[in-house]
Write an enzyme that holds these catalytic residues in place. Structure first.
Site, PDB file in Angstrom:
ATOM      1  N   HIS A  21      43.298  41.540  40.919  1.00 18.94           N
ATOM      2  CA  HIS A  21      42.037  41.189  40.258  1.00 18.94           C
ATOM      3  C   HIS A  21      42.131  39.821  39.583  1.00 18.94           C
ATOM      4  O   HIS A  21      41.159  39.073  39.546  1.00 18.94           O
ATOM      5  CB  HIS A  21      41.668  42.254  39.216  1.00 18.94           C
ATOM      6  CG  HIS A  21      41.259  43.556  39.831  1.00 18.94           C
ATOM      7  ND1 HIS A  21      40.034  44.140  39.627  1.00 18.94           N
ATOM      8  CD2 HIS A  21      41.926  44.382  40.676  1.00 18.94           C
ATOM      9  CE1 HIS A  21      39.965  45.277  40.307  1.00 18.94           C
ATOM     10  NE2 HIS A  21      41.107  45.446  40.945  1.00 18.94           N
ATOM     11  N   ASP A 129      35.300  42.013  34.974  1.00 13.83           N
ATOM     12  CA  ASP A 129      35.738  42.938  36.001  1.00 13.83           C
ATOM     13  C   ASP A 129      34.885  44.202  36.027  1.00 13.83           C
ATOM     14  O   ASP A 129      34.395  44.648  34.985  1.00 13.83           O
ATOM     15  CB  ASP A 129      37.202  43.315  35.736  1.00 13.83           C
ATOM     16  CG  ASP A 129      37.859  43.842  36.981  1.00 13.83           C
ATOM     17  OD1 ASP A 129      38.525  43.045  37.668  1.00 13.83           O
ATOM     18  OD2 ASP A 129      37.670  45.042  37.298  1.00 13.83           O
TER      19      ASP A 129
END
Ligand code: UDP
Length: 474
Positions: A21, A129
């Site tokens: 990520h 995120d």
């Protein structure tokens, strides 16, 4: 809008602390900085070493009018996680089932510090995120739009939407061994054993993610229009959300990666091999194969007769078949732990990629124009395999049905050898696969260049945000 002066926008990027990520979000922040956005990356102290060198190199390069900046908030104490654990990738794979939800719960405690950063920085937009749904509320309180980053492609997001919209699992009989995902542009059939557990969840985190996402300004996707045009349309028209396709993000590094000019021994080894001859085998940052499975992989790679670079995360050697390294020495390279994947994929000696189908790895393979052999392990990797093998037709599956695995779930050496032969072979199917992969690689490079689709999507978003800001001050 091109690589120009500052555009007056301030954006805050807050990735989930996990390699898969953080790396693409750093690349994304750099791309925005290249468009003149002041890009700040937020993380916790133990992750600073992953971000600071990246930020310094970008600023020192002289090409980023941005500039880029790193901000830190302390990781919450008393989380039940091992001491010093601030990154999902540092959790041993066997501990992941216990620690994943603890980690996500811990990040939720960052809401207060995140709000403090927002009040101080007053960004024009935040990119956070998918696993931080609470950032929507913190940003909305200050009137700051939130864009979501999943690290997934639109194909996977459309499948997730189909599970939510049509609830096919509620009609699935107990005996069914597979499921056709309803309402998609292609027929996508999944083994029931492979359906990710998060599609079965209807409350808690899953619901929170969906709700916060539907309220957010839109999603930023590490993919490109030409890779999945049907799903770009489907996402807009059926799912009904806005998406900007900005990838492949890793191409912001050109053919290498942001590795400060180091030349790895593995790349030197590749220099000695002939063009397109080597198969690169890597299963991302979180794989956890049993010793029995690693042994079969070793035997399969050996039997394929192909030169290989194989990244093995597990320590020790107890899994290695008797005399393995001596027999394959010179022809095969076993890399322990971590390899410089992007430069390896770009090396001319590499001709095929055996991947776990993590989306970053998949897209890196696509960008380098390589055919793939697929072995998804969990989560969206299962969907990515379908996209690669059935929709894009640039890959071969290593195993297809439960019968392809032994009673203990182990895939035998013979299956691995066969897939490597298909991947690297000279037959008509292999040649066509390679041709399609090469074409897609060329397209991937084109779309991030001036006036390519990803380049233009980023321009459009920056212009929209600048306009939005200007209207606020009228
Ligand atoms: N990666 C790498 N070297 C390794 C293993 C992984 O550079 O030995 C990088 C890879 O290039 C990719 C990321 O780590 O960018 C892994 O992300 P992905 O989504 O493919 O898989 P995950 O690790 O999240 O399962």
């Amino acid at each position: 809008m091109g690589i120009e002066s500052q555009c007056g926008l301030k954006m805050l990027f807050f990735p989930l602390m996990a390699h898969g990520h953080m790396l693409p979000m750093l690349d994304m922040a750099k791309l925005f900085a290249l468009r003149g956005v002041e890009a700040t990356i937020l993380t916790t102290p133990a992750n600073a070493h992953l971000v600071q060198p990246f930020v310094d190199r970008a600023n020192d390069s002289g090409s980023v009018p941005g500039p880029m900046r790193l901000l830190l908030v302390p990781f919450p104490p008393d989380t039940g996680l091992p001491a010093g654990c601030e990154n999902l990738s540092s959790i041993p794979p066997e501990e992941m089932p216990n620690h994943f939800s603890r980690f996500i719960d811990a990040t939720e405690k960052l809401r207060g510090p995140f709000g403090g950063v927002l009040r101080e920085l007053l960004p024009d937009c935040v990119v956070t995120d998918m696993f931080f749904p609470w950032t929507y509320d913190a940003a909305a309180e200050l009137g700051v739009p939130r864009l979501v980053f999943h690290g997934l492609n639109l194909f996977s997001l459309c499948i997730a939407d189909s599970f939510d919209r049509y609830r096919p699992l509620e009609r699935l009989s107990a005996e069914a061994s597979s499921l056709v995902i309803p309402g998609l542009p292609h027929r996508v059939e999944l083994l029931t054993s492979q359906i990710p557990s998060f599609e079965k969840a209807t409350g808690g985190l899953a619901r929170g993610l969906q709700e916060s996402e539907s309220k957010s300004y839109g999603v930023l996707v590490n993919s490109f229009y030409e890779l999945e045009p049907d799903y770009a349309r489907h996402y807009r028209e059926v799912v009904g959300r806005r998406a900007w396709l900005l990838g492949p993000l890793a191409l912001c590094h050109g053919d290498g990666h942001d590795n400060a000019g180091r030349r790895d021994a593995c790349l030197e080894w590749l220099d000695s091999r002939s063009r397109g001859s080597v198969v690169y085998v890597c299963f991302g940052s979180m794989s956890d194969f049993s010793a029995a499975q690693l042994r079969e992989m070793a035997l399969g790679l050996e039997a394929s007769g192909r030169p290989f670079v194989w990244v093995v995360r597990k320590g020790g050697k107890e899994w290695a078949p008797e005399g393995f390294e001596e027999r394959v020495g010179g022809r095969g390279l076993v890399v322990r732990g971590w390899a410089p994947q992007i430069p390896i994929l770009n090396h001319p000696s590499v001709g095929g990629f055996v991947t776990h189908c993590g989306w970053n790895s998949s897209l890196e393979g696509v960008s380098t124009g390589l055919p793939l052999a697929t072995w998804p392990l969990f989560a969206d990797q299962v969907y990515n395999e379908k996209l690669i093998v059935e929709v894009l037709r640039i890959g071969v599956s290593i195993w297809r049905n439960e019968e392809d695995r032994g009673d203990d779930g182990v895939v035998a050496a013979a299956m691995i050898r066969k897939a490597v032969e298909e991947l690297m072979g000279r037959g008509e199917d292999a040649r066509e696969r390679r041709r399609r992969a090469r074409e897609l690689g060329k397209t991937a490079r084109r779309v991030v260049g001036r006036d390519g689709s990803s380049y233009n999507d980023m321009s459009n978003l920056v212009i929209e945000l600048v306009d939005k800001k200007a209207k606020q001050f009228k």
